[in-house]
Design a protein around this motif. Structure first.
Motif, mmCIF file in Angstrom:
data_model
loop_
_atom_site.group_PDB
_atom_site.id
_atom_site.type_symbol
_atom_site.label_atom_id
_atom_site.label_comp_id
_atom_site.label_asym_id
_atom_site.label_seq_id
_atom_site.Cartn_x
_atom_site.Cartn_y
_atom_site.Cartn_z
ATOM 1 N N THR A 135 1.671 4.988 6.137
ATOM 2 C CA THR A 135 1.609 6.024 5.105
ATOM 3 C C THR A 135 1.882 7.400 5.694
ATOM 4 O O THR A 135 2.628 8.205 5.125
ATOM 5 C CB THR A 135 0.235 6.008 4.412
ATOM 6 O OG1 THR A 135 0.026 4.731 3.806
ATOM 7 C CG2 THR A 135 0.141 7.088 3.354
ATOM 8 N N ARG A 136 1.290 7.688 6.845
ATOM 9 C CA ARG A 136 1.511 8.994 7.463
ATOM 10 C C ARG A 136 2.975 9.180 7.827
ATOM 11 O O ARG A 136 3.558 10.246 7.590
ATOM 12 C CB ARG A 136 0.637 9.128 8.709
ATOM 13 C CG ARG A 136 -0.844 9.299 8.395
ATOM 14 C CD ARG A 136 -1.690 9.149 9.628
ATOM 15 N NE ARG A 136 -3.122 9.149 9.311
ATOM 16 C CZ ARG A 136 -4.060 8.713 10.138
ATOM 17 N NH1 ARG A 136 -3.723 8.245 11.326
ATOM 18 N NH2 ARG A 136 -5.331 8.756 9.781
ATOM 19 N N SER A 137 3.578 8.149 8.409
ATOM 20 C CA SER A 137 4.979 8.267 8.791
ATOM 21 C C SER A 137 5.878 8.443 7.573
ATOM 22 O O SER A 137 6.797 9.275 7.568
ATOM 23 C CB SER A 137 5.411 7.019 9.580
ATOM 24 O OG SER A 137 4.653 6.877 10.756
ATOM 25 N N VAL A 138 5.604 7.667 6.524
ATOM 26 C CA VAL A 138 6.423 7.754 5.314
ATOM 27 C C VAL A 138 6.318 9.136 4.686
ATOM 28 O O VAL A 138 7.327 9.755 4.324
ATOM 29 C CB VAL A 138 6.006 6.658 4.311
ATOM 30 C CG1 VAL A 138 6.622 6.921 2.943
ATOM 31 C CG2 VAL A 138 6.441 5.288 4.813
ATOM 32 N N TRP A 139 5.101 9.658 4.580
ATOM 33 C CA TRP A 139 4.930 10.945 3.927
ATOM 34 C C TRP A 139 5.456 12.095 4.775
ATOM 35 O O TRP A 139 5.918 13.111 4.234
ATOM 36 C CB TRP A 139 3.468 11.170 3.552
ATOM 37 C CG TRP A 139 3.148 10.509 2.246
ATOM 38 C CD1 TRP A 139 2.409 9.390 2.048
ATOM 39 C CD2 TRP A 139 3.610 10.912 0.956
ATOM 40 N NE1 TRP A 139 2.375 9.061 0.721
ATOM 41 C CE2 TRP A 139 3.100 9.988 0.019
ATOM 42 C CE3 TRP A 139 4.396 11.955 0.495
ATOM 43 C CZ2 TRP A 139 3.357 10.082 -1.340
ATOM 44 C CZ3 TRP A 139 4.662 12.058 -0.860
ATOM 45 C CH2 TRP A 139 4.142 11.135 -1.756
ATOM 46 N N ASP A 157 0.828 -1.194 0.000
ATOM 47 C CA ASP A 157 0.000 0.000 0.000
ATOM 48 C C ASP A 157 0.872 1.257 0.000
ATOM 49 O O ASP A 157 0.581 2.229 -0.706
ATOM 50 C CB ASP A 157 -0.917 -0.001 1.228
ATOM 51 C CG ASP A 157 -1.934 1.110 1.187
ATOM 52 O OD1 ASP A 157 -3.077 0.852 0.785
ATOM 53 O OD2 ASP A 157 -1.583 2.249 1.565
ATOM 54 N N ASN A 158 1.949 1.251 0.787
ATOM 55 C CA ASN A 158 2.844 2.404 0.823
ATOM 56 C C ASN A 158 3.574 2.592 -0.500
ATOM 57 O O ASN A 158 3.800 3.729 -0.937
ATOM 58 C CB ASN A 158 3.859 2.238 1.955
ATOM 59 C CG ASN A 158 3.372 2.826 3.256
ATOM 60 O OD1 ASN A 158 3.598 3.997 3.549
ATOM 61 N ND2 ASN A 158 2.681 2.019 4.044
ATOM 62 N N ALA A 159 3.958 1.497 -1.136
ATOM 63 C CA ALA A 159 4.601 1.607 -2.438
ATOM 64 C C ALA A 159 3.652 2.239 -3.453
ATOM 65 O O ALA A 159 4.054 3.094 -4.261
ATOM 66 C CB ALA A 159 5.054 0.228 -2.921
ATOM 67 N N LEU A 160 2.372 1.847 -3.417
ATOM 68 C CA LEU A 160 1.387 2.463 -4.300
ATOM 69 C C LEU A 160 1.229 3.955 -3.991
ATOM 70 O O LEU A 160 1.113 4.781 -4.905
ATOM 71 C CB LEU A 160 0.036 1.754 -4.147
ATOM 72 C CG LEU A 160 -0.050 0.327 -4.689
ATOM 73 C CD1 LEU A 160 -1.371 -0.307 -4.264
ATOM 74 C CD2 LEU A 160 0.075 0.324 -6.213
ATOM 75 N N SER A 161 1.236 4.293 -2.708
ATOM 76 C CA SER A 161 1.092 5.687 -2.316
ATOM 77 C C SER A 161 2.259 6.533 -2.817
ATOM 78 O O SER A 161 2.067 7.644 -3.326
ATOM 79 C CB SER A 161 0.975 5.798 -0.796
ATOM 80 O OG SER A 161 0.834 7.134 -0.386
ATOM 81 N N LEU A 162 3.470 6.008 -2.688
ATOM 82 C CA LEU A 162 4.646 6.757 -3.135
ATOM 83 C C LEU A 162 4.671 6.920 -4.655
ATOM 84 O O LEU A 162 5.178 7.924 -5.171
ATOM 85 C CB LEU A 162 5.918 6.060 -2.664
ATOM 86 C CG LEU A 162 6.225 6.155 -1.169
ATOM 87 C CD1 LEU A 162 7.402 5.259 -0.808
ATOM 88 C CD2 LEU A 162 6.516 7.590 -0.760
ATOM 89 N N GLN A 187 -7.834 2.012 3.115
ATOM 90 C CA GLN A 187 -6.626 1.520 3.766
ATOM 91 C C GLN A 187 -6.950 0.870 5.096
ATOM 92 O O GLN A 187 -7.911 1.249 5.778
ATOM 93 C CB GLN A 187 -5.640 2.674 4.007
ATOM 94 C CG GLN A 187 -5.049 3.279 2.754
ATOM 95 C CD GLN A 187 -4.103 4.406 3.107
ATOM 96 O OE1 GLN A 187 -4.515 5.519 3.410
ATOM 97 N NE2 GLN A 187 -2.805 4.117 3.069
ATOM 98 N N SER A 188 -6.121 -0.090 5.460
ATOM 99 C CA SER A 188 -6.203 -0.649 6.797
ATOM 100 C C SER A 188 -5.549 0.302 7.789
ATOM 101 O O SER A 188 -4.836 1.245 7.403
ATOM 102 C CB SER A 188 -5.506 -2.010 6.837
ATOM 103 O OG SER A 188 -4.109 -1.861 6.597
ATOM 104 N N SER A 189 -5.769 0.056 9.079
ATOM 105 C CA SER A 189 -5.177 0.935 10.088
ATOM 106 C C SER A 189 -3.656 0.881 10.032
ATOM 107 O O SER A 189 -2.979 1.919 10.160
ATOM 108 C CB SER A 189 -5.668 0.531 11.480
ATOM 109 O OG SER A 189 -5.339 -0.836 11.747
ATOM 110 N N GLY A 190 -3.091 -0.311 9.808
ATOM 111 C CA GLY A 190 -1.640 -0.432 9.719
ATOM 112 C C GLY A 190 -1.081 0.327 8.528
ATOM 113 O O GLY A 190 -0.044 0.978 8.622
ATOM 114 N N ALA A 191 -1.781 0.259 7.399
ATOM 115 C CA ALA A 191 -1.331 0.980 6.205
ATOM 116 C C ALA A 191 -1.400 2.484 6.414
ATOM 117 O O ALA A 191 -0.510 3.227 5.985
ATOM 118 C CB ALA A 191 -2.179 0.575 4.998
ATOM 119 N N ARG A 192 -2.465 2.960 7.087
ATOM 120 C CA ARG A 192 -2.578 4.398 7.342
ATOM 121 C C ARG A 192 -1.454 4.899 8.236
ATOM 122 O O ARG A 192 -0.878 5.968 8.006
ATOM 123 C CB ARG A 192 -3.936 4.735 7.965
ATOM 124 C CG ARG A 192 -5.045 4.892 6.954
ATOM 125 C CD ARG A 192 -6.267 5.548 7.582
ATOM 126 N NE ARG A 192 -6.776 4.785 8.709
ATOM 127 C CZ ARG A 192 -7.635 3.788 8.600
ATOM 128 N NH1 ARG A 192 -8.078 3.420 7.402
ATOM 129 N NH2 ARG A 192 -8.061 3.147 9.665
#
Length: 539
Positions: free
Chosen positions: A267-271, A218-223, A259-264
């Motif tokens: 994602t927030r930390s990565v961004w 999910d994070n890879a898709l977000s990036l 998104q799942s809670s883990g993905a959210r």
């Protein structure tokens, strides 16, 4: 504390841990914003011997701007933008157009060697404010949620307007022909195409996210989303900036269901990290361009340089407050009042709010990137680049240094207290919904009935805390957040308890009783619990 199985030896009690520092938003000794410090550091480094970073417009527009815009769009409020749509469109479209034309006419008047089309192109480059610095300073100084929404919305959309005007102006200068109808048609096509591409990319990413179960995927898709949206739009010759913004706004608005809670959490930390690194790079890059820009001025008369710079900076600084004042005093029947219709939930902006918004027009790297795209054959190109750089430097450093003191002096009402009140009211309502759901489950399932009592006690305790906080905040008159000594003591005690748990896990790991993999799992549980604790209020 005795650790069983370790020969009864005692280890020293751990000292209370200091609160972990957050990412710096400014220097605590000088009280200067981080954006200003980085620009000044870049200028100083630029004059040192050795190579400097060169501003490549293609790199900035394709690799830096999309993730910065996308990260900002994810955190923006689509609902608030809809509520203030008329104001945001006025700032991000009409004001950009007016600024570009005013700067273009001014430059053409004082520098005869610059044709009007190229002068308007430079005006388009300096017209869009970059909200990064203004928001980073304003949030710390207590800028109201409504002003934050307006600055965010303006920054998300004005880049597309400015780049479109610049492209039309350069094409006119090279082709020698200009048609108002053709220019308006191009603009509408580019904007509509950007909207369509952004929604298409968002729909595809949403479909892939629903199919992905791994937070890392999910994070890879977000990036990859901002780059996919930008490249797809630019390949179709429509607005890549608008495509990125639309995709970010829609996906951010739908994140709860996609998104799942883990993905959210990831994602927030990565961004946050991506934005922190890119913003630092951008401000350093801006500072390092000064030596190259200044070197290009040797061929020009000093009087011409001063006149061109003064006219450009003066017009940029004057047009924004004049536009805001004019828009604020238009008749209500024209439906152009700044802030939208005078509804109770969306009243017109006050004079103090207008002043704060007029001083939030800091320019940034997209102004330089746009100016550097001017063709090499542009008349007086080095002088035009200097004018653009001067606008960035004056607004970023000058307004950056004075924005926080201005906000504190204006004492805008209802900022921290009203937001805290709303958050606690929402928390109380959410916990009450959870209690109602628990009651329904217990009535329908005997298995749930047996375990409902401790869950109900914990939820009722939270509900009591939130309702007490609501009652306290509802009677605040001086707009200063009250400090509850019992709440502060409980928060401090819980942080120390988590620190003690973490120390105990480390002791087990170091003694060989707990594998590192298991240690990381347990530590992550503590980290999640600590991350949701509010920051410690001042004593």
């Amino acid at each position: 504390m005795v650790i069983g199985g370790l020969g009864g030896q005692r280890r020293e009690q751990p000292q209370p841990r200091r609160q972990r520092p957050q990412l710096p938003q400014g220097d605590r000794r000088t009280h200067l914003p981080a954006s200003v410090l980085l620009v000044l550091a870049g200028i100083g480094y630029g004059y040192l011997p050795g190579p400097n970073l060169e501003l490549d417009p293609e790199v900035v527009l394709y690799l830096v701007i999309p993730p910065l815009l996308y990260g900002a769009a994810l955190q923006s409020s689509l609902t608030a933008l809809r509520r203030n749509a008329r104001t945001v469109i006025g700032l991000s479209v009409a004001l950009v157009l007016v600024t570009a034309l005013a700067v273009g006419c001014g430059l053409n008047a004082v520098v005869a060697a610059v044709p009007l089309s190229f002068a308007i192109a430079v005006g388009a480059a300096v017209s869009p404010p970059d909200p990064v610095a203004a928001l980073s300073i304003g949030r710390r100084a207590g800028m109201s949620p409504r002003l934050t929404t307006l600055v965010e919305g303006e920054g998300l959309l004005n880049d597309a307007t400015a780049l479109t005007i610049l492209q039309v102006a350069v094409a006119t200068a090279i082709g020698g022909r200009f048609s108002v109808g053709h220019a308006v048609g191009d603009f509408l096509f580019v904007a509509a195409g950007g909207l369509a591409v952004g929604m298409a990319v968002a729909w595809v990413i949403a479909y892939l996210r629903k199919a992905a179960s791994d937070p890392l995927t999910d994070n890879a898709l977000s990036l990859g989303t901002p780059f996919a949206a930008y490249v797809a739009a630019e390949s179709l010759h429509v607005s890549g900036v608008l495509a990125v913004v639309v995709a970010g706004l829609w996906l951010g608005h739908r994140s709860a269901s996609l998104q799942s809670s883990g993905a959210r959490l990831q994602t927030r930390s990565v961004w946050h990290l991506v934005e922190y690194l890119l913003e630092g790079y951008v401000f350093l890059l801006i500072g390092q361009q000064l030596p190259a820009v200044v070197r290009g001025l040797a061929a020009y008369d000093p009087g011409t340089v001063v006149a061109a710079g003064a006219v450009t900076v003066g017009i940029v600084l004057l047009v924004r407050p004049m536009w805001l004042l004019a828009a604020a005093h238009l008749p209500a029947r024209m439906h152009a009042r700044l802030g939208g219709d005078p509804r109770p939930d969306n009243p017109p902006l006050s004079g103090r709010e207008l002043l704060a918004l007029s001083w939030a027009g800091t320019r940034g790297v997209i102004t330089l990137a746009a100016a550097f795209t001017l063709p090499a054959s542009t008349p007086a190109r080095d002088l035009l680049l200097f004018c653009a750089y001067l606008v960035v430097l004056v607004t970023l450093v000058g307004q950056g240094l004075t924005f926080a003191p201005l906000l504190r002096r204006l004492r805008l009402p209802g900022t921290a207290v009203s937001r805290a009140l709303t958050r606690n009211e929402a928390r109380a309502a959410a916990v009450q919904a959870a209690l109602d759901r628990l009651t329904a489950l217990a009535e329908a399932d005997p298995g749930v009935r047996d375990v409902a009592a401790p869950l109900r006690r914990a939820a009722e305790g939270r509900h009591k805390r939130y309702t007490e906080r609501v009652a306290l905040l509802s009677h605040v008159e001086d707009q200063v957040l009250p400090v509850d000594d019992r709440y502060r003591a409980a928060l401090l005690a819980r942080r120390e308890m988590i620190a003690a748990e973490r120390d105990e896990l480390l002791a087990w790991r170091d003694a060989g009783r707990l594998a590192d993999a298991d240690m990381r799992i347990l530590e992550r549980e503590l980290d999640h619990e600590e991350s949701v604790l509010p920051s410690l209020p001042p004593s």
